[in-house]
Design a protein around this motif. Structure first.
Motif, PDB file in Angstrom:
ATOM      1  N   TYR A 268      91.921  33.643  38.871  1.00 21.40           N
ATOM      2  CA  TYR A 268      92.554  34.943  38.647  1.00 21.40           C
ATOM      3  C   TYR A 268      93.011  35.079  37.199  1.00 21.40           C
ATOM      4  CZ  TYR A 268      96.022  38.702  39.083  1.00 21.40           C
ATOM      5  OH  TYR A 268      96.750  39.853  38.903  1.00 21.40           O
ATOM      6  N   LEU A 269      93.643  34.044  36.662  1.00 20.98           N
ATOM      7  CA  LEU A 269      94.132  34.089  35.288  1.00 20.98           C
ATOM      8  C   LEU A 269      92.980  34.270  34.296  1.00 20.98           C
ATOM      9  CD1 LEU A 269      96.837  31.267  35.417  1.00 20.98           C
ATOM     10  CD2 LEU A 269      97.262  33.713  35.141  1.00 20.98           C
ATOM     11  N   LEU A 270      91.884  33.573  34.523  1.00 24.46           N
ATOM     12  CA  LEU A 270      90.726  33.700  33.632  1.00 24.46           C
ATOM     13  C   LEU A 270      90.116  35.096  33.705  1.00 24.46           C
ATOM     14  CD1 LEU A 270      88.970  30.250  34.201  1.00 24.46           C
ATOM     15  CD2 LEU A 270      90.133  31.004  32.124  1.00 24.46           C
ATOM     16  N   ALA A 271      90.212  35.706  34.877  1.00 15.94           N
ATOM     17  CA  ALA A 271      89.583  37.023  35.080  1.00 15.94           C
ATOM     18  C   ALA A 271      90.374  38.160  34.456  1.00 15.94           C
ATOM     19  CB  ALA A 271      89.403  37.276  36.575  1.00 15.94           C
ATOM     20  N   ILE A 272      91.688  37.967  34.232  1.00 19.56           N
ATOM     21  CA  ILE A 272      92.515  39.073  33.733  1.00 19.56           C
ATOM     22  C   ILE A 272      92.996  38.855  32.306  1.00 19.56           C
ATOM     23  CG2 ILE A 272      93.312  39.631  36.064  1.00 19.56           C
ATOM     24  CD1 ILE A 272      95.976  38.280  35.379  1.00 19.56           C
ATOM     25  N   SER A 273      92.582  37.756  31.671  1.00 20.86           N
ATOM     26  CA  SER A 273      93.064  37.411  30.325  1.00 20.86           C
ATOM     27  C   SER A 273      91.955  37.634  29.302  1.00 20.86           C
ATOM     28  CB  SER A 273      93.556  35.957  30.287  1.00 20.86           C
ATOM     29  OG  SER A 273      94.540  35.741  31.278  1.00 20.86           O
ATOM     30  N   GLY A 274      91.870  38.857  28.785  1.00 16.28           N
ATOM     31  CA  GLY A 274      90.768  39.219  27.902  1.00 16.28           C
ATOM     32  C   GLY A 274      90.859  38.677  26.494  1.00 16.28           C
ATOM     33  N   SER A 275      92.025  38.178  26.081  1.00 17.91           N
ATOM     34  CA  SER A 275      92.191  37.651  24.717  1.00 17.91           C
ATOM     35  C   SER A 275      92.427  36.153  24.700  1.00 17.91           C
ATOM     36  CB  SER A 275      93.369  38.363  24.028  1.00 17.91           C
ATOM     37  OG  SER A 275      93.160  39.759  23.952  1.00 17.91           O
ATOM     38  N   LEU A 276      92.187  35.487  25.805  1.00 14.31           N
ATOM     39  CA  LEU A 276      92.492  34.055  25.933  1.00 14.31           C
ATOM     40  C   LEU A 276      91.666  33.211  24.957  1.00 14.31           C
ATOM     41  CD1 LEU A 276      94.202  32.078  27.695  1.00 14.31           C
ATOM     42  CD2 LEU A 276      92.137  31.759  29.087  1.00 14.31           C
ATOM     43  N   ASP A 277      92.359  32.294  24.282  1.00  9.62           N
ATOM     44  CA  ASP A 277      91.680  31.344  23.397  1.00  9.62           C
ATOM     45  C   ASP A 277      91.383  30.035  24.114  1.00  9.62           C
ATOM     46  OD1 ASP A 277      91.701  33.027  21.153  1.00  9.62           O
ATOM     47  OD2 ASP A 277      93.734  32.408  20.622  1.00  9.62           O
ATOM     48  N   ASN A 278      92.405  29.469  24.767  1.00  5.48           N
ATOM     49  CA  ASN A 278      92.242  28.150  25.380  1.00  5.48           C
ATOM     50  C   ASN A 278      92.991  28.047  26.695  1.00  5.48           C
ATOM     51  OD1 ASN A 278      90.795  26.675  23.165  1.00  5.48           O
ATOM     52  ND2 ASN A 278      92.678  27.154  22.043  1.00  5.48           N
ATOM     53  N   LEU A 279      92.359  27.372  27.643  1.00  3.09           N
ATOM     54  CA  LEU A 279      93.030  26.936  28.862  1.00  3.09           C
ATOM     55  C   LEU A 279      93.004  25.408  28.853  1.00  3.09           C
ATOM     56  CD1 LEU A 279      92.810  28.240  32.478  1.00  3.09           C
ATOM     57  CD2 LEU A 279      92.569  25.796  32.033  1.00  3.09           C
ATOM     58  N   PHE A 280      94.190  24.805  28.735  1.00  2.00           N
ATOM     59  CA  PHE A 280      94.314  23.354  28.748  1.00  2.00           C
ATOM     60  C   PHE A 280      94.749  22.913  30.144  1.00  2.00           C
ATOM     61  CE2 PHE A 280      95.250  24.698  24.402  1.00  2.00           C
ATOM     62  CZ  PHE A 280      94.426  23.865  23.655  1.00  2.00           C
ATOM     63  N   PHE A 281      94.151  21.839  30.638  1.00  2.00           N
ATOM     64  CA  PHE A 281      94.588  21.317  31.929  1.00  2.00           C
ATOM     65  C   PHE A 281      94.675  19.803  31.888  1.00  2.00           C
ATOM     66  CE2 PHE A 281      90.001  21.002  32.322  1.00  2.00           C
ATOM     67  CZ  PHE A 281      89.790  19.857  33.087  1.00  2.00           C
ATOM     68  N   LYS A 282      95.633  19.293  32.655  1.00  2.05           N
ATOM     69  CA  LYS A 282      95.811  17.850  32.806  1.00  2.05           C
ATOM     70  C   LYS A 282      95.850  17.545  34.287  1.00  2.05           C
ATOM     71  CE  LYS A 282      98.718  13.987  31.295  1.00  2.05           C
ATOM     72  NZ  LYS A 282      99.896  13.591  30.477  1.00  2.05           N
ATOM     73  N   ALA A 283      94.927  16.729  34.739  1.00  2.66           N
ATOM     74  CA  ALA A 283      94.788  16.448  36.169  1.00  2.66           C
ATOM     75  C   ALA A 283      95.934  15.599  36.691  1.00  2.66           C
ATOM     76  CB  ALA A 283      93.469  15.751  36.436  1.00  2.66           C
ATOM     77  N   GLY A 284      96.205  15.778  37.991  1.00  2.00           N
ATOM     78  CA  GLY A 284      97.165  14.925  38.672  1.00  2.00           C
ATOM     79  C   GLY A 284      96.529  13.588  39.011  1.00  2.00           C
ATOM     80  N   SER A 285      97.017  12.961  40.067  1.00  2.00           N
ATOM     81  CA  SER A 285      96.492  11.653  40.457  1.00  2.00           C
ATOM     82  C   SER A 285      95.159  11.831  41.175  1.00  2.00           C
ATOM     83  CB  SER A 285      97.493  10.929  41.365  1.00  2.00           C
ATOM     84  OG  SER A 285      98.718  10.741  40.690  1.00  2.00           O
ATOM     85  N   LEU A 286      94.094  11.681  40.426  1.00  2.00           N
ATOM     86  CA  LEU A 286      92.747  11.856  40.972  1.00  2.00           C
ATOM     87  C   LEU A 286      91.860  10.697  40.542  1.00  2.00           C
ATOM     88  CD1 LEU A 286      92.023  15.639  40.232  1.00  2.00           C
ATOM     89  CD2 LEU A 286      92.623  14.631  42.445  1.00  2.00           C
ATOM     90  N   SER A 287      90.866  10.422  41.371  1.00  2.00           N
ATOM     91  CA  SER A 287      89.840   9.469  40.967  1.00  2.00           C
ATOM     92  C   SER A 287      88.971  10.112  39.894  1.00  2.00           C
ATOM     93  CB  SER A 287      88.991   9.063  42.167  1.00  2.00           C
ATOM     94  OG  SER A 287      88.257  10.185  42.647  1.00  2.00           O
ATOM     95  N   THR A 288      88.184   9.302  39.228  1.00  2.00           N
ATOM     96  CA  THR A 288      87.311   9.822  38.174  1.00  2.00           C
ATOM     97  C   THR A 288      86.333  10.848  38.736  1.00  2.00           C
ATOM     98  OG1 THR A 288      87.480   7.722  36.987  1.00  2.00           O
ATOM     99  CG2 THR A 288      85.669   9.187  36.381  1.00  2.00           C
TER     100      THR A 288
END
Length: 407
Positions: A360-380
Motif C-alpha cells: 500500500y505504501l509503495l502504491a501511494i508514494s509517488g515521490s519515494l526515493d528509498n524504502l529501507f528494510f531490516k528483517a527480523g529473526s529469519l533464516s537466510t
C-alpha cells in the motif's frame, strides 16, 4: 630560575582549568602562585564517576567532604553543577541537599545529578530560582514550599526514575515554568495523569506508564515522543486520543514518535477510530513495536498515515506478526503521500499484514526515493523469499529503490 607558569595571563589560566577534570584542575594549584586559587573560581563543577573511583566506606566520606570543602572555599558564582552518586555509596552519609542549598545562593543555572544508590529527597532544588537546565535521575520529589512560584528561567527539564510524592505537583510545576522548551520524563512513579501546559515547549519525551495525557497551551511544540511501556488497566483511552488529535490543530508539530504500547492504547483496544484531523506540518512519523496482527493497531496505523499527508519520512518497526491474514482492510488508494521520500521498516518477517502495508505504501508514494528494510529473526532462505516479494510490488515512484539494511 624562570617561573614559566607564573607568567601565564589569568584569562589563559581560566581557559585551561575549564577544560580539566576537577581532580586535575585542583592539582594545578602547585604550579605557581597565580595558579594557587584559580581553580576555586571555576564556574562549572563536575563530579563524574571517575571522581569517586573504587572506594571503601571511609573513602566515600572523605570524597563527600572534599565536595563540601570545594563549595565552602569556592570564589564567585557557580553556573553549572554536575554530580554522579555511585550505587555503593549508601553508607557514606552523602547529603546532596546541603550542596544544593549552597548552590541556591550562588546563582546556579544548570544542575545535573544522577543518584544511583537510592531515592533521595531534593526539596532544596526549589530554592535554585535561576535554573535554566535541570537534570535529575533517581530522586524523590516532595511538594515545593508554599512560596514556590516556579523556575522563571527554566528551559530544559529532564526527570528520570523519579518518585513524585504528590500527584498534581508535576503538572503545576510545568504550568509555572513558562519558558520551558524541552521536557523529558521517564520511568517515574506517583504520577498517573499528565497535563502539559507550556507555551514555549518545543520537544516532549515521555517514557513510562500513565492513565491519561492532556495538552494545553502548546502552540510552540515541534516534536513529540511517547513510549508507553505497558498498557495500564485504568487507561483512559478517549481522553488521550482527544489530546493527540488536539495537537493537530494547536501547534505546528513536525515529528511524532509512538513506541511501546502507545498505538495499541490509541487504537482503543481494537475499536477502529476514524478521525478527520490532519497534521499539516508533520515531516516525520515514527511508530515502533507494532503488532500488525492486532486489527485495532493495523487500522489505527492506516488512520495515522491518512492524517499525515505531508510527511517526508515514515519509520516503523514490528514484532509478533504471525502470518494469519485475519485483517480485512479497505485501503484508500485515492489517498496519496506525495511528499514521502523515505520509508524505514525494522523487524519485518514477511507476514501477510506486513506485506499488505508495504504494498500500500509503495502504491501511494509517488515521490519515494528509498524504502529501507531490516528483517527480523529469519533464516537466510526466508529472508531471501521475503526480499523477492518486496521487489515484485508495483511502485508509484519510478525512482524508488528497495534496500536491505545489514542485520
Amino acid at each position: 630560575m624562570v617561573d614559566l607558569f607564573g607568567n601565564v595571563p589569568d584569562i589563559v589560566i581560566d581557559k585551561i582549568i575549564e577544560k580539566l577534570p576537577i581532580r586535575m584542575a585542583a592539582q594545578t594549584s602547585v604550579l605557581s602562585k597565580p595558579w594557587r586559587r584559580a581553580w576555586l573560581s571555576l564556574k562549572s563543577l563536575v563530579f563524574k564517576s571517575d571522581f569517586w573511583g573504587q572506594q571503601t566506606s571511609s573513602d566515600w566520606r572523605q570524597h563527600s567532604q572534599i565536595i563540601s570543602d570545594i563549595l565552602l572555599y569556592h570564589n564567585g558564582p557557580i553556573h553549572d553543577f554536575c554530580l554522579y552518586i555511585p550505587s555503593d555509596a549508601s553508607d557514606a552519609g552523602l547529603n546532596p541537599s546541603r550542596w544544593i542549598s549552597f548552590l541556591s545562593n550562588n546563582g546556579v543555572r544548570k544542575i545535573g545529578m544522577i543518584n544511583s544508590y537510592g531515592k533521595t529527597d531534593s526539596t532544596y532544588i526549589f530554592r535554585c530560582s535561576e535554573l535554566v537546565d535541570l537534570y535529575l535521575t533517581g530522586f524523590k520529589l516532595n511538594p515545593p514550599p508554599t512560596d514556590f512560584r516556579g523556575f522563571p528561567n527554566l528551559k530544559h527539564l529532564v526527570l528520570l526514575n523519579i518518585v513524585f510524592i504528590e500527584q498534581n505537583f508535576f503538572n503545576s510545576l510545568i504550568e509555572n515554568c513558562r519558558k520551558l522548551e524541552t521536557i523529558e520524563l521517564g520511568c517515574w512513579s506517583g504520577l498517573d495523569h499528565i497535563v502539559i501546559d507550556a507555551p514555549n515547549l518545543q520537544t516532549l519525551v515521555l517514557l513510562a506508564n500513565f492513565e491519561s495525557l492532556g495538552f494545553r497551551n502548546v502552540q510552540s511544540l515541534k516534536s513529540v515522543s511517547i513510549h508507553l511501556i505497558t498498557r495500564p488497566e485504568k487507561l483512559i483511552t478517549v481522553e488521550t486520543v482527544n489530546a493527540v488529535n488536539f495537537l493537530a490543530s494547536s501547534c505546528q508539530l513536525q515529528s511524532i514518535e509512538f513506541k511501546g504500547d502507545m498505538c495499541k492504547f490509541l487504537s482503543g483496544g481494537g475499536i477502529i477510530r476514524s478521525t478527520s484531523v490532519t497534521f499539516k506540518h508533520l515531516d516525520k512519523l515514527c511508530l515502533s513495536y507494532l503488532n500488525l496482527n492486532d486489527s485495532g493497531v493495523f487500522h489505527y496505523i492506516l488512520s495515522m498515515i491518512e492524517c499525515c499527508p505531508y510527511i517526508k519520512t515514515f519509520e516503523f518497526s514490528v514484532y509478533s506478526c504471525k502470518n494469519v491474514g485475519q485483517n480485512i482492510v479497505g485501503f484508500n488508494h485515492n489517498y496519496k503521500l506525495d511528499h514521502l521520500r523515505k520509508i524505514t521498516i525494522k523487524g519485518i518477517t514477511g507476514s501477510s499484514e506486513e506485506l499488505k502495508l508495504v504494498e500500500y505504501l509503495l502504491a501511494i508514494s509517488g515521490s519515494l526515493d528509498n524504502l529501507f528494510f531490516k528483517a527480523g529473526s529469519l533464516s537466510t532462505d526466508s529472508e531471501l523469499k521475503m526480499s523477492r516479494a518486496l521487489m515484485r510490488f508495483p511502485r508509484a515512484s519510478t525512482k524508488a529503490s528497495i534496500i536491505c539494511l545489514d542485520t
